[in-house]
Design a protein around this motif. Structure first.
Motif, mmCIF file in Angstrom:
data_model
loop_
_atom_site.group_PDB
_atom_site.id
_atom_site.type_symbol
_atom_site.label_atom_id
_atom_site.label_comp_id
_atom_site.label_asym_id
_atom_site.label_seq_id
_atom_site.Cartn_x
_atom_site.Cartn_y
_atom_site.Cartn_z
ATOM 1 N N SER A 49 35.425 10.017 85.466
ATOM 2 C CA SER A 49 36.562 9.426 86.667
ATOM 3 C C SER A 49 36.416 8.332 86.258
ATOM 4 O O SER A 49 37.404 7.133 85.878
ATOM 5 C CB SER A 49 37.391 9.844 87.355
ATOM 6 O OG SER A 49 36.767 11.639 87.545
ATOM 7 N N PHE A 75 26.067 22.247 92.681
ATOM 8 C CA PHE A 75 25.305 21.681 91.556
ATOM 9 C C PHE A 75 24.469 20.537 92.638
ATOM 10 O O PHE A 75 24.281 19.435 92.638
ATOM 11 C CB PHE A 75 26.913 20.987 90.762
ATOM 12 C CG PHE A 75 27.034 21.833 90.184
ATOM 13 C CD1 PHE A 75 26.346 22.286 88.998
ATOM 14 C CD2 PHE A 75 28.752 21.704 90.646
ATOM 15 C CE1 PHE A 75 27.686 23.204 88.443
ATOM 16 C CE2 PHE A 75 29.365 22.744 89.827
ATOM 17 C CZ PHE A 75 29.276 23.533 88.425
ATOM 18 N N PHE A 252 30.836 15.905 81.170
ATOM 19 C CA PHE A 252 30.148 16.803 82.423
ATOM 20 C C PHE A 252 29.414 17.964 81.400
ATOM 21 O O PHE A 252 29.231 18.832 81.668
ATOM 22 C CB PHE A 252 31.705 18.108 82.971
ATOM 23 C CG PHE A 252 32.133 17.560 83.718
ATOM 24 C CD1 PHE A 252 32.163 16.910 84.953
ATOM 25 C CD2 PHE A 252 33.762 17.613 82.414
ATOM 26 C CE1 PHE A 252 33.340 16.378 84.944
ATOM 27 C CE2 PHE A 252 34.841 16.349 83.118
ATOM 28 C CZ PHE A 252 34.742 16.452 84.641
ATOM 29 N N ILE A 272 28.003 12.309 80.090
ATOM 30 C CA ILE A 272 27.674 12.035 81.863
ATOM 31 C C ILE A 272 27.925 13.131 82.624
ATOM 32 O O ILE A 272 28.203 14.028 82.559
ATOM 33 C CB ILE A 272 29.173 11.509 81.399
ATOM 34 C CG1 ILE A 272 29.764 10.260 80.484
ATOM 35 C CG2 ILE A 272 29.530 11.032 83.619
ATOM 36 C CD1 ILE A 272 31.727 10.361 80.796
ATOM 37 N N GLU A 275 25.198 13.672 88.328
ATOM 38 C CA GLU A 275 23.603 14.729 89.069
ATOM 39 C C GLU A 275 22.519 13.465 88.774
ATOM 40 O O GLU A 275 22.347 14.256 87.286
ATOM 41 C CB GLU A 275 23.456 15.915 89.384
ATOM 42 C CG GLU A 275 24.253 16.187 90.560
ATOM 43 C CD GLU A 275 24.080 16.438 92.651
ATOM 44 O OE1 GLU A 275 22.948 16.032 92.170
ATOM 45 O OE2 GLU A 275 24.812 15.956 92.497
HETATM 46 C C1 LIG Z 1 29.574 23.265 84.143
HETATM 47 S S1 LIG Z 1 28.661 22.463 84.601
HETATM 48 C C2 LIG Z 1 28.657 22.333 83.312
HETATM 49 C C3 LIG Z 1 27.336 22.866 82.389
HETATM 50 C C4 LIG Z 1 26.711 22.272 80.897
HETATM 51 N N1 LIG Z 1 27.807 22.982 80.124
HETATM 52 C C5 LIG Z 1 24.985 22.326 80.981
HETATM 53 O O1 LIG Z 1 24.959 23.690 79.020
HETATM 54 O O2 LIG Z 1 24.219 22.707 81.195
HETATM 55 C C6 LIG Z 1 29.224 20.900 85.264
HETATM 56 C C7 LIG Z 1 29.077 19.853 85.347
HETATM 57 O O3 LIG Z 1 29.759 18.341 86.106
HETATM 58 C C8 LIG Z 1 29.042 18.194 86.764
HETATM 59 N N2 LIG Z 1 29.868 17.520 87.512
HETATM 60 C C9 LIG Z 1 30.790 17.148 88.773
HETATM 61 N N3 LIG Z 1 31.742 15.869 88.992
HETATM 62 C C10 LIG Z 1 31.706 15.591 87.755
HETATM 63 C C11 LIG Z 1 31.932 14.568 87.551
HETATM 64 N N4 LIG Z 1 33.300 13.572 88.345
HETATM 65 N N5 LIG Z 1 30.912 13.229 86.370
HETATM 66 C C12 LIG Z 1 30.718 13.725 85.596
HETATM 67 N N6 LIG Z 1 29.858 14.579 85.702
HETATM 68 C C13 LIG Z 1 30.478 16.065 87.384
HETATM 69 C C14 LIG Z 1 28.375 18.832 87.449
HETATM 70 O O4 LIG Z 1 27.092 17.979 88.780
HETATM 71 C C15 LIG Z 1 28.363 19.984 87.016
HETATM 72 O O5 LIG Z 1 26.353 19.466 86.598
#
Ligand SMILES: C[S@@+](CC[C@H](N)C(=O)[O-])C[C@H]1O[C@@H](n2cnc3c(N)ncnc32)[C@H](O)[C@@H]1O
Length: 336
Positions: A49, A75, A252, A272, A275
Motif C-alpha cells: 500500500s 502469514f 503480494f 513486494i 514478511e
Molecule cells: C496469498 S499470499 C501470496 C502467495 C504467493 N502467490 C506464493 O506463491 O507464494 C499473500 C501474501 O501477501 C503478503 N501480504 C499481506 N499484506 C501485504 C501487504 N500489505 N503488502 C505486501 N505483502 C502483503 C502476505 O505476507 C502473503 O505472503
C-alpha cells in the motif's frame, strides 16, 4: 523456519542461518520514488500500500496479484483478519487503483480470489479494468467439511487495460492424453499425434483448470508458505500474457513464485512482500532457479495434463496419480 522435524523424502525448501545472512543484503526497501532500473529484478520488503506509490508509472506489462483472501489467516505470525465485505472492497480498490497507474496501456492483470471474495474482486475490477474472463482452478487438495461442500477451487480474474493486449494462445495449449483416438478413413490421426510416449492432443486452454497440483512436501518448489501457488499455474499466466523481456509486478509476492517463474521464462520482475522471511525465501528460490529453470508439469514448451508426466526414455509415458491425503505421487499405469 528451518527447524521443524521433516520426513526423509521431504523436499520443502527452508532457509539456513547462512542463507539468511547471505540473502538479507539483497532485499530492497524503499522510502521514496524509484525508476525501473532501481527495482528491476528485486524483491521489495514492505507494505505494498505504501511501496506502490514509489514505483514508476506506466512501467509494468503484466501484474499478478495474489492478495490475502478475506479470511483470518496467519502469514508467518502476522494475522490477516477477516473484515466486513465493504472494508475488503475498500482495501482492494485502494491498492488496485495504485497498481493500475503503474501498468502500461497494453498491460494485463490477473487477480486471485476464492468463492467468498470473488464477487468483490469482480466488482472492483469492472470499475478499473476490462474484465476478460474468470479462470477457475481446482486445487485438488482441500479441507473436508461435514456440513458443506469441500472448498477445492479458486478463481483468477483476467483483466486488461485496453483492447490492445498480449495473448499467446499457442504457448499455453494443454497436452492431453487421447483416450479414443479417432482416425480419418485413410488412417491418419484426427487432431492428435501418435508418438513414442503415447497418443496426445494439444487442446486450446479453457477457463477451467484441472491440471494443477498445489505444491506439497515431496515437490522441490514447496516452501512453508501457507498459500503458495503452483509454478505451473503462474507459468500459464506469464506465457499467455507477456513477451520475453517484459516487466511483471507481483504486489503480494509471498514465497516468490511469480518472480521465480518470470526468471525461468525470461521475463523481468518486481515483487513486494511484507514478511521479511518470505522475501528471503523468494530470494533463495531465485538463486536456485539460476541452476534449475525447470517448472514441474511444463516440459519442452508443453503443459502436461495433471498426473501425466513426460516420457521416460525407453519406457514411454507413465501415468501418475497424486494421492492428496498422503501427498505422494505414484505410478498407476506404465505405458508405451
Ligand atoms: C496469498 S499470499 C501470496 C502467495 C504467493 N502467490 C506464493 O506463491 O507464494 C499473500 C501474501 O501477501 C503478503 N501480504 C499481506 N499484506 C501485504 C501487504 N500489505 N503488502 C505486501 N505483502 C502483503 C502476505 O505476507 C502473503 O505472503
Amino acid at each position: 523456519m528451518g527447524d521443524k522435524a521433516r520426513a526423509p523424502r521431504n523436499r520443502t525448501l527452508t532457509l539456513s542461518a547462512s542463507d539468511v545472512a547471505r540473502l538479507s543484503p539483497g532485499l530492497l526497501t524503499l522510502d521514496g520514488p524509484v525508476g525501473t532500473a532501481g527495482c528491476d529484478g528485486r524483491t521489495i520488503h514492505g507494505d505494498c500500500s505504501a511501496i506502490l506509490d514509489y514505483l514508476p508509472h506506466r512501467a509494468f506489462d503484466l501484474v499478478i496479484a495474489d492478495p490475502p483472501y478475506n479470511m483470518t489467516k496467519s502469514f508467518n505470525g502476522t494475522v490477516f483478519n477477516r473484515v466486513a465485505a465493504q472494508d475488503y472492497e475498500h482495501w482492494l480498490r485502494a491498492w488496485l487503483t495504485a497498481v493500475r497507474e503503474r501498468m502500461t496501456a497494453t498491460a494485463s492483470i490477473y487477480i486471485c480470489s476464492e468463492w467468498r471474495t470473488s464477487s468483490i474482486v469482480q466488482s472492483v475490477a469492472q470499475d478499473l479494468f476490462n474484465v476478460r474472463n474468470r479462470i477457475t482452478w481446482e486445487r485438488e487438495k482441500g479441507r473436508g467439511a461435514n456440513a458443506n461442500w469441500k472448498n477445492a477451487s479458486e478463481d483468477i480474474w483476467f483483466c486488461t487495460m485496453s483492447d490492445d493486449y498480449v495473448f499467446n494462445v499457442e504457448s499455453v495449449k494443454l497436452k492431453r492424453r487421447v483416450l479414443a483416438p479417432y482416425r480419418h478413413q485413410d488412417g491418419r490421426p484426427k487432431d492428435w499425434q501418435a508418438g513414442p510416449e503415447g497418443d496426445f492432443r494439444e487442446t486450446h486452454p479453457s477457463n477451467l483448470w484441472t491440471d494443477l497440483t498445489v505444491p506439497f512436501w515431496s515437490m522441490p518448489e514447496n516452501t512453508d508458505h501457507p498459500t503458495q501457488k503452483p509454478e505451473k499455474l503462474i507459468a500459464k499466466l506469464i506465457l499467455a500474457s507477456s513477451r520475453p523481456g517484459q516487466l511483471i509486478l507481483d504486489p503480494f509476492l509471498g514465497s516468490g513464485t511469480t518472480s521465480v517463474v518470470a526468471a525461468k521464462l525470461g521475463r523481468r520482475f518486481v515483487g513486494i512482500e511484507i514478511e521479511r522471511e518470505y522475501c528471503l525465501l523468494a530470494e533463495r528460490r531465485l538463486e536456485l532457479a539460476k541452476h534449475d529453470p525447470t517448472i514441474q508439469g511444463y516440459v519442452d514448451g508443453v503443459f502436461w495434463d495433471r498426473n501425466t508426466l513426460p516420457p521416460v526414455p525407453g519406457r514411454g509415458s507413465p501415468v501418475v496419480q497424486v494421492d492428496v491425503d498422503s501427498q505422494q505421487m505414484f505410478e498407476l499405469v506404465p505405458t508405451g
